[in-house]
Design a protein around this motif. Sequence first.
Motif, PDB file in Angstrom:
ATOM      1  N   GLN A 145     -42.954-102.754 -14.378  1.00  0.00           N
ATOM      2  CA  GLN A 145     -41.907-103.598 -13.820  1.00  0.00           C
ATOM      3  C   GLN A 145     -42.455-104.513 -12.730  1.00  0.00           C
ATOM      4  OE1 GLN A 145     -38.726-103.767 -15.052  1.00  0.00           O
ATOM      5  NE2 GLN A 145     -39.573-102.438 -16.626  1.00  0.00           N
ATOM      6  N   ALA A 146     -43.323-103.973 -11.880  1.00  0.00           N
ATOM      7  CA  ALA A 146     -43.910-104.779 -10.810  1.00  0.00           C
ATOM      8  C   ALA A 146     -44.796-105.887 -11.382  1.00  0.00           C
ATOM      9  CB  ALA A 146     -44.714-103.885  -9.863  1.00  0.00           C
ATOM     10  N   TYR A 147     -45.587-105.557 -12.398  1.00  0.00           N
ATOM     11  CA  TYR A 147     -46.448-106.576 -13.005  1.00  0.00           C
ATOM     12  C   TYR A 147     -45.626-107.646 -13.700  1.00  0.00           C
ATOM     13  CZ  TYR A 147     -50.128-108.785 -15.716  1.00  0.00           C
ATOM     14  OH  TYR A 147     -50.984-109.703 -16.265  1.00  0.00           O
ATOM     15  N   ASP A 148     -44.487-107.270 -14.288  1.00  0.00           N
ATOM     16  CA  ASP A 148     -43.614-108.265 -14.917  1.00  0.00           C
ATOM     17  C   ASP A 148     -43.112-109.274 -13.892  1.00  0.00           C
ATOM     18  OD1 ASP A 148     -43.931-107.190 -17.404  1.00  0.00           O
ATOM     19  OD2 ASP A 148     -42.091-105.999 -17.346  1.00  0.00           O
ATOM     20  N   ARG A 149     -42.768-108.787 -12.695  1.00  0.00           N
ATOM     21  CA  ARG A 149     -42.335-109.707 -11.642  1.00  0.00           C
ATOM     22  C   ARG A 149     -43.473-110.640 -11.235  1.00  0.00           C
ATOM     23  NH1 ARG A 149     -37.952-108.173  -8.102  1.00  0.00           N
ATOM     24  NH2 ARG A 149     -39.227-108.752  -6.297  1.00  0.00           N
ATOM     25  N   TRP A 150     -44.682-110.085 -11.081  1.00  0.00           N
ATOM     26  CA  TRP A 150     -45.829-110.901 -10.691  1.00  0.00           C
ATOM     27  C   TRP A 150     -46.150-111.920 -11.780  1.00  0.00           C
ATOM     28  CZ3 TRP A 150     -50.614-112.098 -12.561  1.00  0.00           C
ATOM     29  CH2 TRP A 150     -51.521-112.666 -11.662  1.00  0.00           C
ATOM     30  N   TRP A 151     -46.140-111.500 -13.014  1.00  0.00           N
ATOM     31  CA  TRP A 151     -46.474-112.400 -14.110  1.00  0.00           C
ATOM     32  C   TRP A 151     -45.416-113.485 -14.275  1.00  0.00           C
ATOM     33  CZ3 TRP A 151     -50.239-114.391 -16.477  1.00  0.00           C
ATOM     34  CH2 TRP A 151     -50.064-115.050 -17.694  1.00  0.00           C
TER      35      TRP A 151
END
Length: 306
Positions: free
Chosen positions: A66-72
């Motif tokens: 979920q955190a990487y989705d926000r960053w991406w």
Amino acid sequence: MLLQKNIPLRYIFGKIRNEIIFILLYTTGIALFHAFFEFAPISIPLAVPAILGTVISLLLGFRSNQAYDRWWEARHVWGAIVNDSRTLSRQVLTYTDVLYPGDEVQRFREKMIRRQIAWNYSLGQSLRGMSATRGLEKYISEKEMQFISHYDNVPTALLELHGRNLKEALEEGYINRYQHVEMDRTLTRLCDAMGKCERIKNTVFPATYSLYIHFSLLLFICLLPFSLIEYFGFFEIPMVMAVSACFLLIEKMAIHLQDPFENKPTDTPMTTIAKNIEKNLRQMLRDQQMPEPVPQDNSKKLYYIL
């Protein structure tokens, strides 16, 4: 943002330095207590922390995704800003014709492109909680600086100035109605990208979810030495530290990635992207003349004998 391929270990383990020191003291105390004090056994079955560790692994994996989705998504939005900034500059330069150097059309071109450069910097600074007007005096006039100073959202004010200039260009005949519609669509996409960035910035990751995972991780770390002490003795100290470091680093990674606009080493490189956009737009503004066509060499022709 960290742009190096080789990240120093001091930076990596510096994020969990305090936790590692606590775990070292905690596991050492348990090992000493177990070795020198004749009391009832203080070990617990290995299956208890194993089950708990499996559950925590799944939760940490979900949170990291979920955190990487926000960053991406943040990086994807800024990629669209790069494209639309180039598109707007190309439209400004190709839809208008300069009659002589320094005329009104030339000033219109320079004003639009320089303001777009300022918009990129302003958006990045506002997302990071910094002054959105810092350094913009190099790109826009004093009158425009006074105009945007009355706005809480400076990037919105700059887009409004874009829209006003497009309307004036239409009225003066620099562009036609169809060109005005296309350029206004580009401004709309820039406004949409700004709104997406603000949504990511203002949407807080659920605090209770993070808190529950953190407490579960602490419980796992506290139980792990009691399960390994019977098998490894004093060697359980480095083993517990290694396992705990892995879980803690994954948790820290998710915490940093979930906020891509907080001016941290792992955030979206907005300043670098804005500098690259400025470089591209300045080159487009400077090289407005079409290159001379390459002369065709008619001496080298192929003749076929049928």
